[in-house]
Enzyme design. Structure first.
Site, short mmCIF file in Angstrom:
data_model
loop_
_atom_site.label_atom_id
_atom_site.label_comp_id
_atom_site.label_asym_id
_atom_site.label_seq_id
_atom_site.Cartn_x
_atom_site.Cartn_y
_atom_site.Cartn_z
NE ARG A 12 -4.10 1.88 0.73
CZ ARG A 12 -4.54 2.91 0.01
NH1 ARG A 12 -3.94 3.22 -1.14
NH2 ARG A 12 -5.59 3.60 0.39
CD GLU B 129 0.00 -4.84 -6.80
OE1 GLU B 129 0.51 -4.00 -7.55
OE2 GLU B 129 0.34 -5.02 -5.62
#
Length: 1106
Positions: free
Chosen positions: A13, A80
């Site tokens: 992130r 992802e």
């Protein structure tokens, strides 16, 4: 293994860790030389970022997922994650996933994702994919940063990456055939958690089997599926071969330590290892604090394992060690090992594996089917041979295939033999190697005890040697106690002998007809010949000067008869000179078939013979001048002997004398000169008149076989052989047995079919064959056979009823007892008894097991009231029934009820499923949920099945001999995890296009099925088709009244409950209760009281056990 562009893919992130932790991790990975994908550096702007990311994931060896506080709030990150887990599933074990938890607890991830998804900003389908990916990644062990130092944490991650990147999956062939179940079993064992493992499973698994059967391939595949789940792993190949090299075991220790530590260059201390003791210390340091997966391939001695690892108890909890070996008994039972036996492939898989290598497809070309099957059959399921021969024959013409097939019979493929010879070379000593070669050349297919007796003549412990060969899978022993050997293993042994010399006469063993004929005809044999086999019955008869052996192969040898009925030699029988054998002065094993020796030099024949098997011996007696003092086995079946020899011939070592089917033999030899005899076989000596009285002096005689000696009238007086264990008198139709009991204390097996029985030995008799008895009932004296284990009553066509038999009985044969109807109290049925009861057409009851009887009036009334069928009487119903136990078919002229295993069954023709069956469905499967009626409890269910012939196939009657019949009902309580499986012993067969109804009742003890439980019911009726099935639940209040279906007999069995039956048999187990084909009990019908008004329901007590 697919090519990789990147060592590592980083998923993170951005706003949480891009400029701190992830940046530091990225730099550390680069410094260690790992090419790492990080999105802000590697994606070309302007391209589709999703496709670019997916491609990078596919081209990476390891994916590191950095879970931070807001990772699951990012749809991009979750996409992802889903891509990573998809690739992990698709290409495992080549793509490794490493979860890293940065300032977040793994348990909190689900909560974070749940709150994010609650916002409803994503489609539910996508949410499901994300949740599944998160669930999968949570099952992978990761690294967690709690209150530790980031620098140390990053270093740990780098170490993990190093171990994963350097631990590359092993090469495994892409077209694996017939080994999936082995790989799955190994993988399941490897991944079994410590909590699930029993003490007997231990840390060690052994994969064993014959050389070339695929042990290494299976170990590699299992290793590839599991190695990335461990902290370290190592695969040590060819341990036996490596251990024979200089410092071989030390080199293996060095490799193991470097593999587990992930250090390819190796520590200086490790590289300088030069002794095993120091190496053991380094191995312990490497594995005692890590969960490791170790594979040691081709271990030949347990010392090799101990030398490499030291004590196995130094392994960290959760570690696993796999060993492949050819030696089944390499580890003792006390070693707490799990063993996986690998067998050769079956015919179908053999052909498929061969086809992949010969044709690059799973089946042979149409033009090559016949030849391909021939090759596959030759290889007998050995994968190595199938691969080698398939590759060598690929793209070759049919002519070359035929030439290769012909060559294989004499020159097996050397690459295969080289692998198989490893087992031969590993044998303990030259004695064991010589025995292996003897077996390969002469003894395959013979009884083990027979072979052991012969080989003991070499003054070795033959039983121990045979066991050593069996442990290495060089030899096996089948159920009939015959010595067997894989064809390629046999060919390997014969190739070793073949390579001893180009001159057959200078080889140690001559087994090929061509070589034996040359050595005898040309007198080229030498003292090096240890054994010779020549059977001219296989090659026909004729002169050796004929231009081709093909003519011999096309003719079968046949005996000729003189006018008086005795045998004479056929014209043109192949003859040799005795001097040819005399030159083989060290000959120990001689096997001849219908061979004649000319000459008077019998006195010069080898004196070293231990085994003489001469079928069709052409002389009337064995020459007195022939010195056979060392002989252990004399086997002259189908000979022309009239008497064995003239006068006395002292053969002090002789243990087995077999003169079977010597039709001219009139008397036996004097046994005083044969003091060591243990077995005498005179089967089929139809002119034998007397047994020499000296037989009573044999102190070691254990077996005497006089079967079909039809001219024999009496046995010697005082026939009291204290050592005799087996006596065969079957077919001695003129024999007058002694009236007084025999004093044979060791007698265990007595066969006297067709012999008038006055009185028999009882106290210690364990085996008895008395077929073709004229009795309708067995004599009461049978109950006195207190230790009887085997009883053969085959062909007793007058026998109607079999009374109670001894509880010691383990085997009962009652083939073709055509009038037998009832067997009383069969002992040991649920434990040891082997029952052969084929073609007993009238058998309707085995007490306590099953009973078939006509329906009574109560049953007819019950059927009518339940609207199953309208019957005026049971006599109006005709049903064809098949008995699976006896393999017979009967036409029942009245309604029959089958009681077995606490279940009662009715078969009715051509009717529909009753409407009061509330749960019913088309097909063979239905599912329902149980709802209990207030004030009642569930006590069972009625199962009703409609079945018939398959309309899509030509109609024909079912045959129990021709068709594979699988008739089975399965009831599963999905809620409680209980399962019952029932195979009825008797089936109703529909007539023509009509259908058949099968009705049965299953009673369950309280609590087995309760309110709210989900229950599955499935029925198979192969080769028939189930049209419809239904279930009607049966409830009851406190009281029940029994209604009898048939006679009063057996009522106690019919009233048993599941618990009672389980206690009686000891067979019930929770979870899965399998009813085997031949396990049966009784049952009965019940009234069910509802609202105070009695209503009749079919009610049969069901008992199941595994």
């Amino acid at each position: 293994m697919p090519p990789f562009t990147y060592h590592v893919f980083l998923s993170f992130r951005g706003k949480d860790t891009r400029k701190n932790f992830t940046d530091h991790l990225h730099r550390a990975l680069k410094q260690e030389g790992f090419h790492t994908f990080k999105d802000d550096n590697d994606i070309n702007r302007g391209k589709n970022i999703g496709e670019e990311t997916k491609q990078a994931i596919r081209q990476s060896r390891v994916s590191i997922i950095v879970f931070s506080k807001d990772y699951t709030s990012s749809f991009w990150c979750l996409d992802e994650l889903a891509m990573i887990m998809e690739e992990h599933r698709r290409s495992a074990p080549h793509h490794v996933v490493l979860p890293v938890y940065y300032d977040v607890n793994p348990a909190d991830l689900a909560k974070q994702m749940g709150s994010c998804f609650a916002k409803g900003s994503a489609e539910m389908e996508i949410v499901g994919v994300w949740k599944e990916a998160l669930l999968q990644v949570s099952e992978i062990a990761g690294l967690v940063l709690q209150n530790g130092y980031e620098a140390r944490f990053i270093q740990d991650i780098v170490e993990k990456v190093r171990s994963r990147v350097t631990r590359v999956p092993l090469h495994v062939p892409s077209n694996l055939v017939g080994v999936d179940h082995h790989i799955n079993r190994i993988s399941s064992w490897v991944l079994q958690s410590d909590e699930c493992s029993s003490a007997s499973n231990g840390v060690l698994a052994v994969i064993y089997g014959i050389g070339g059967v695929g042990k290494t391939t299976i170990a590699k595949a299992g290793y590839n599926l599991s190695f990335d789940k461990f902290d370290g792993s190592s695969f040590l190949a060819n341990v036996k071969e490596a251990s024979e090299q200089h410092n071989g075991l030390v080199n293996l220790q060095r490799q193991l330590v470097m593999d587990v530590s992930g250090n390819e260059g190796g520590d200086v201390k490790i590289n300088r290892l030069n002794n095993l003791h120091e190496g053991v210390l380094h191995v312990r340091d490497a594995i005692c604090f890590k969960r490791v997966l170790l594979v040691l391939d081709d271990v030949d001695e347990v010392d090799q394992l101990d030398a490499i690892l030291g004590a196995r108890d130094c392994c960290c909890r959760g570690s696993k060690i796999i060993v492949t070996t050819r030696h089944e008994s390499l580890f003792r039972r006390s070693d707490m090992t799990t063993k996986f036996r690998v067998e050769p492939l079956d015919e179908t898989n053999s052909l498929e594996l061969f086809s992949w290598h010969a044709f690059e497809q799973h089946h042979p070309l149409r033009s090559h089917v016949k030849h391909s099957k021939s090759v596959a059959n030759y290889c007998q399921g050995l994968p190595l041979a199938l691969e080698v021969l398939g590759s060598s024959l690929a793209n070759k013409s049919i002519e070359l295939w035929e030439s290769a097939l012909e060559e294989m019979e004499t020159i097996p493929p050397r690459k295969v033999l080289k692998i198989l010879k490893i087992s031969y070379d590993s044998l303990e000593n030259d004695h064991h190697r010589r025995v292996f070669l003897d077996v390969a050349c002469f003894f395959v297919g013979m009884k083990k005890d027979y072979v052991v007796n012969i080989l003991n003549g070499f003054e070795i412990s033959a039983a121990y040697t045979i066991q050593s060969l069996m442990d290495r899978y060089l030899v096996t022993v089948d159920e009939d106690r015959r010595v067997r050997m894989h064809q390629l293993v046999r060919d390997m042994g014969r190739a070793i002998v073949f390579d001893e010399s180009e001159n057959p006469g200078e080889r140690s063993r001559l087994w090929r007809q061509k070589d034996a004929i040359e050595a005898l005809r040309e007198s080229t044999g030498t003292e090096r010949v240890r054994g010779l086999s020549l059977n001219l019955e296989e090659h026909g008869h004729g002169s050796p000067d004929e231009d081709s052996s093909r003519k011999c192969l096309l003719r079968l040898f046949r005996w000729c008869r003189k006018a008086d009925g005795s045998r004479k030699l056929p014209d043109g029988m192949m003859k040799f000179q005795t001097k040819a054998l005399a030159k083989m002065s060290r000959l120990r094993l001689l096997k001849l078939g219908h061979v004649k020796l000319n000459g008077e030099e019998y006195k010069d024949l080898p004196r070293s013979l231990i085994w003489l098997l001469w079928r069709g011996f052409p002389l009337k007696s064995i020459p007195q001048a022939w010195h056979l003092e060392k002989l252990v086995v004399l086997d002259m079946r189908h000979s022309c002997l009239k008497f064995a020899w003239k006068g006395l011939k002292f053969l002090r070592e002789l243990k087995i004398l077999n003169l079977s089917h010597s039709h001219d033999l009139v008397r036996t030899p004097d046994f005083l000169s044969l003091p060591s005899l243990e077995k005498v076989v005179l089967k089929g000596c139809i002119r034998l008149l007397e047994i020499n009285k000296s037989i009573v002096h044999l102190k070691k005689l254990a077996v005497l076989n006089l079967k079909n000696c039809m001219s024999l009238r009496r046995l010697p007086n005082n026939f009291e052989l204290l050592s005799l264990e087996e006596l065969v008198l079957s077919g001695c139709t003129n024999l007058d047995l002694p009236i007084k009991p025999w004093k044979m204390e060791s007698l265990k097996s007595l066969h006297m079919d067709g012999v008038a029985v006055n009185q028999s030995h009882k106290k210690k008799l364990t085996s008895l064959s008395v077929s073709v008895l004229p009795y309708s009932l067995l004599p009461e004296t049978f109950t006195d056979l207190s230790v009887l284990e085997s009883l053969d009553l085959s062909g007793c066509n007058s026998l109607i009823w079999l009374p109670e038999l001894p509880r010691s009985l383990e085997k009962l044969n009652v083939f073709h007892c055509n009038l037998l109807r009832r067997i009383t109290n069969l002992p040991n049925f649920y434990n040891l008894l082997l029952l052969s009861i084929i073609y007993c057409n009238e058998l309707v009851e085995i007490q306590g097991i099953f009973k078939l009887e006509p329906a009574g009036e109560d049953a007819i009334e019950l059927i009518n009231q339940s609207q199953l069928y309208h019957l005026e009487s049971a006599d109006k119903i005709e049903v064809t029934l098949i008995n699976m136990l006896t393999s017979t078919t009967m036409k029942a002229s009245s309604l029959q009820i089958l009681h077995e295993c606490g279940i009662s069954n009715l078969y009715l023709p051509g009717i529909e499923l009753p409407s009061w069956f509330h749960h019913q469905k088309e097909g063979s499967f239905l599912q329902f949920q149980v709802h209990v009626v207030p004030g009642h409890e569930l006590c069972g269910l009625n199962l009703c099945v409609i079945y018939g012939y398959d309309d899509s196939k030509p109609s024909r009657e079912i045959s129990v001999d021709r068709d594979w019949i699988e008739f089975v009902a399965r009831i599963t309580n999905q809620t409680k995890g209980e399962k019952w499986v029932y195979y009825p012993i008797i089936l109703g067969i529909p007539e023509g296009n009509n259908e058949m109804l099968w009705l049965s009742h299953w009673k369950f003890d309280k609590g087995l099925i309760g309110s709210g439980d989900k229950v599955d019911v499935s029925v198979q009726a192969r080769p028939l088709v189930v049209r419809r099935c239904g279930v009607h639940l049966v409830y009851r209040k406190v009281s029940m009244t029994h209604v009898k279906l048939g006679s009063e007999k057996g009522a106690s069995l019919e009233e048993m409950t599941i618990s009672d039956y389980a206690k009686a048999t000891g067979k019930i187990k929770p979870g899965c209760n399998l009813l085997n084909n031949y396990v049966y009990s009784g049952c009965s019908m019940f009234y069910i009281e509802e609202e105070g008004e009695p209503k009749k329901h079919l009610f049969y007590e069901a008992h199941f056990f595994s």
